[in-house]
Design a protein around this motif. Structure first.
Motif, PDB file in Angstrom:
ATOM      1  N   THR A 108       0.832  -1.207   0.000  1.00  0.00           N
ATOM      2  CA  THR A 108       0.000   0.000   0.000  1.00  0.00           C
ATOM      3  C   THR A 108       0.864   1.254   0.000  1.00  0.00           C
ATOM      4  O   THR A 108       0.611   2.206  -0.743  1.00  0.00           O
ATOM      5  N   SER A 109       1.877   1.260   0.846  1.00  0.00           N
ATOM      6  CA  SER A 109       2.729   2.448   0.948  1.00  0.00           C
ATOM      7  C   SER A 109       3.451   2.731  -0.365  1.00  0.00           C
ATOM      8  O   SER A 109       3.601   3.895  -0.757  1.00  0.00           O
ATOM      9  N   ALA A 131      -4.455   0.635   9.051  1.00  0.00           N
ATOM     10  CA  ALA A 131      -3.120   0.882   8.491  1.00  0.00           C
ATOM     11  C   ALA A 131      -3.175   1.738   7.228  1.00  0.00           C
ATOM     12  O   ALA A 131      -2.200   2.424   6.907  1.00  0.00           O
ATOM     13  N   PHE A 132      -4.296   1.709   6.498  1.00  0.00           N
ATOM     14  CA  PHE A 132      -4.395   2.526   5.296  1.00  0.00           C
ATOM     15  C   PHE A 132      -4.199   4.002   5.626  1.00  0.00           C
ATOM     16  O   PHE A 132      -3.384   4.693   5.007  1.00  0.00           O
ATOM     17  N   ALA A 133      -4.979   4.511   6.577  1.00  0.00           N
ATOM     18  CA  ALA A 133      -4.889   5.928   6.938  1.00  0.00           C
ATOM     19  C   ALA A 133      -3.509   6.258   7.494  1.00  0.00           C
ATOM     20  O   ALA A 133      -2.959   7.331   7.207  1.00  0.00           O
ATOM     21  N   LEU A 173      -8.195   5.708  -4.795  1.00  0.00           N
ATOM     22  CA  LEU A 173      -9.058   5.125  -3.767  1.00  0.00           C
ATOM     23  C   LEU A 173      -8.504   3.758  -3.407  1.00  0.00           C
ATOM     24  O   LEU A 173      -7.934   3.064  -4.248  1.00  0.00           O
ATOM     25  N   ILE A 174      -8.634   3.405  -2.147  1.00  0.00           N
ATOM     26  CA  ILE A 174      -8.210   2.081  -1.686  1.00  0.00           C
ATOM     27  C   ILE A 174      -9.449   1.301  -1.277  1.00  0.00           C
ATOM     28  O   ILE A 174     -10.222   1.757  -0.421  1.00  0.00           O
ATOM     29  N   LEU A 175      -9.635   0.170  -1.903  1.00  0.00           N
ATOM     30  CA  LEU A 175     -10.758  -0.715  -1.610  1.00  0.00           C
ATOM     31  C   LEU A 175     -10.269  -1.880  -0.771  1.00  0.00           C
ATOM     32  O   LEU A 175      -9.227  -2.475  -1.074  1.00  0.00           O
ATOM     33  N   ALA A 358      -9.404  -6.531  22.490  1.00  0.00           N
ATOM     34  CA  ALA A 358     -10.071  -6.449  21.195  1.00  0.00           C
ATOM     35  C   ALA A 358      -9.755  -5.093  20.566  1.00  0.00           C
ATOM     36  O   ALA A 358      -9.474  -4.119  21.267  1.00  0.00           O
ATOM     37  N   SER A 359      -9.802  -5.023  19.249  1.00  0.00           N
ATOM     38  CA  SER A 359      -9.458  -3.790  18.539  1.00  0.00           C
ATOM     39  C   SER A 359     -10.549  -2.746  18.712  1.00  0.00           C
ATOM     40  O   SER A 359     -11.738  -3.032  18.518  1.00  0.00           O
ATOM     41  N   HIS A 360     -10.153  -1.521  19.041  1.00  0.00           N
ATOM     42  CA  HIS A 360     -11.100  -0.424  19.259  1.00  0.00           C
ATOM     43  C   HIS A 360     -11.648   0.071  17.926  1.00  0.00           C
ATOM     44  O   HIS A 360     -10.896   0.381  17.001  1.00  0.00           O
ATOM     45  N   GLY A 361     -12.950   0.178  17.833  1.00  0.00           N
ATOM     46  CA  GLY A 361     -13.596   0.543  16.578  1.00  0.00           C
ATOM     47  C   GLY A 361     -13.214   1.905  16.046  1.00  0.00           C
ATOM     48  O   GLY A 361     -13.155   2.105  14.825  1.00  0.00           O
ATOM     49  N   ALA A 362     -12.936   2.859  16.938  1.00  0.00           N
ATOM     50  CA  ALA A 362     -12.617   4.211  16.493  1.00  0.00           C
ATOM     51  C   ALA A 362     -11.365   4.262  15.636  1.00  0.00           C
ATOM     52  O   ALA A 362     -11.207   5.158  14.798  1.00  0.00           O
ATOM     53  N   THR A 363     -10.473   3.302  15.806  1.00  0.00           N
ATOM     54  CA  THR A 363      -9.230   3.304  15.024  1.00  0.00           C
ATOM     55  C   THR A 363      -9.477   2.988  13.553  1.00  0.00           C
ATOM     56  O   THR A 363      -8.589   3.209  12.720  1.00  0.00           O
ATOM     57  N   PHE A 364     -10.674   2.498  13.209  1.00  0.00           N
ATOM     58  CA  PHE A 364     -10.994   2.155  11.832  1.00  0.00           C
ATOM     59  C   PHE A 364     -11.636   3.319  11.075  1.00  0.00           C
ATOM     60  O   PHE A 364     -12.009   3.170   9.917  1.00  0.00           O
ATOM     61  N   GLY A 365     -11.768   4.478  11.748  1.00  0.00           N
ATOM     62  CA  GLY A 365     -12.288   5.664  11.086  1.00  0.00           C
ATOM     63  C   GLY A 365     -13.762   5.883  11.338  1.00  0.00           C
ATOM     64  O   GLY A 365     -14.402   5.197  12.147  1.00  0.00           O
ATOM     65  N   THR A 366     -14.308   6.875  10.643  1.00  0.00           N
ATOM     66  CA  THR A 366     -15.704   7.267  10.821  1.00  0.00           C
ATOM     67  C   THR A 366     -16.641   6.078  10.650  1.00  0.00           C
ATOM     68  O   THR A 366     -16.547   5.338   9.672  1.00  0.00           O
ATOM     69  N   GLY A 367     -17.536   5.922  11.605  1.00  0.00           N
ATOM     70  CA  GLY A 367     -18.484   4.817  11.579  1.00  0.00           C
ATOM     71  C   GLY A 367     -18.115   3.672  12.494  1.00  0.00           C
ATOM     72  O   GLY A 367     -18.931   2.787  12.747  1.00  0.00           O
ATOM     73  N   GLY A 368     -16.890   3.696  13.025  1.00  0.00           N
ATOM     74  CA  GLY A 368     -16.457   2.597  13.882  1.00  0.00           C
ATOM     75  C   GLY A 368     -16.487   2.911  15.363  1.00  0.00           C
ATOM     76  O   GLY A 368     -16.150   2.053  16.182  1.00  0.00           O
TER      77      GLY A 368
END
Length: 395
Positions: A108-109, A131-133, A173-175, A358-368
């Motif tokens: 990605t990088s 990791a994308f952001a 865009l990254i899908l 467990a992974s915190h949802g906020a780290t995945f961006g808006t909506g998490g």
């Protein structure tokens, strides 16, 4: 997936990973305050299963030979990738389309570095793999968040809404396909609409399909490379054996580019950065992309499917918690907004009450923000222990 034969695997075997330099287990106390000796690791996206025997045998053969030099003559390695994409996914590729990166975050990088400029913006459909952001922002590009919408228990795109969110600076865009963290498998019409959106706004499409083998029974993944919407000149495909076969530590990814101009540009950047493959990872990939590996994946997904059923039934017993039905991956995405608890209170109950990381949802961006992501790729006895803890913590 076609039917292949192979050896049975004992996914119920409990294997301690404590003290093995496992990020998932040995870093959980530092990151979450949960002791690996008392708690359960359900965050980092690797599984607690051994890989198939064909992969272990490849490593054993290297060890027995005893000389660990540079990897050369990658023809068999690339032939194995070509075989896998055709036999498992119905996608025809050529060996010269394949670049080997140090995993797909690295892939990605390099895509961001190669196909965008400082100050450009990259579209992410959020919530999505964090990791994308991180990569985009570290490269002095910005993220344009396009929030996904939930319909009938799965994520969908809202391209009409996204038109109003674009700033004019977007060049890529990254899908994430299938989707992490939601587990959604995108349908053909959704991918075709995405292709049209990218063409309209002249965006390079980077399709991260690292979870493409981890598909629940009854579901079907469609590679973006099989969407015939005249997007070859803007499409970069990324796949890897690492999530599939639980060999993330080998850091080996495939960046697959059909278009000669894109391929030339990417190849030049790879040379400039001095990136070459990991011999262990390439040998493991060659072994994994085989009939034996395919048989193992089929067995794995039957086991994960049952894990998902058991986990979702337990989540239903927690008043106000909702688990998104998994169509793929081994990552359960749970919304706690209906509990009436603030996200920090939910986290406290999970980490301190249940002693689960467990992974915190906020780290995945808006909506998490109201979600947690739970890795259910573990022996069922551990999963049952985890859900017993969760139900007690929210009782």
């Amino acid at each position: 997936m076609k039917t292949f034969g192979g050896e049975n695997t004992d996914f119920d075997e409990v294997i301690s990973r404590i003290g093995t330099h496992s990020e998932k287990w040995d870093s959980m106390e530092t990151v979450f305050g949960v002791s690996p000796h008392a708690g359960i690791a359900m965050w980092v996206a690797d599984m607690d299963f051994r890989p198939p025997k064909c992969v272990s045998d490849a490593v054993k053969n290297m060890q027995e030979h005893g000389i660990f030099g540079y990897f050369g003559d990658d023809s068999d390695y690339k032939a194995a990738i070509k075989w896998w994409m055709k036999e498992v996914h119905g996608w025809d590729i050529e060996p010269n389309w394949v670049f080997t990166t140090h995993g797909l975050v690295n892939g990605t990088s390099i895509c961001v570095d190669t196909f965008t400029e400082v100050g450009d913006a990259v579209v992410l459909f959020t919530p999505v793999y964090h990791a994308f952001a991180r990569v985009i922002e570290a490269a002095d590009r910005s993220v344009t968040e396009c929030p996904l919408v939930i319909e009938n228990g799965r994520y969908v795109f809202d391209f009409e809404a996204y038109e109003k969110l674009l700033t004019g600076k977007e060049t890529m865009l990254i899908l994430c396909s299938p989707h992490n963290p939601g587990g959604t498998v995108w349908m053909r019409q959704e991918l075709e609409a995405l292709a049209e959106f990218a063409k309209k706004h002249d965006l390079i499409i980077v399709s991260d399909e690292i979870h493409h083998d981890l598909i629940m029974p009854g579901q079907m993944h469609i590679p973006m490379g099989n969407i015939k919407k005249d997007i070859t000149d803007r499409l970069v495909m990324m796949t890897a054996p690492t999530k599939t076969f639980n060999i993330a530590g080998c850091h080996t990814g495939n960046v697959i580019i059909e278009d000669p101009k894109l391929r030339s540009k990417f190849g030049k950047r790879m040379k400039a950065l001095g990136i070459s493959g990991n011999a262990f990872g390439m040998m493991m990939t060659e072994a994994a992309y085989s009939p034996e590996g395919a048989y193992w994946v089929t067995s794995l997904m039957k086991y994960i499917d049952e894990n998902a059923r058991v986990f979702d039934e337990a989540i239903m017993d927690i008043d106000g918690a909702v688990s998104m039905g998994l169509q793929s991956t081994y990552l359960a995405w749970v919304d706690f907004s209906g509990t009436g608890l603030a996200p920090e209170d939910v986290i406290e109950r999970v980490q301190e009450g249940a002693e689960i990381a467990a992974s915190h949802g906020a780290t995945f961006g808006t909506g998490g923000e109201t979600y947690l992501r739970f890795n259910i790729g573990m022996p069922r006895v551990q999963l049952v222990d985890a859900i017993t803890r969760l139900k007690k913590a929210f009782a």
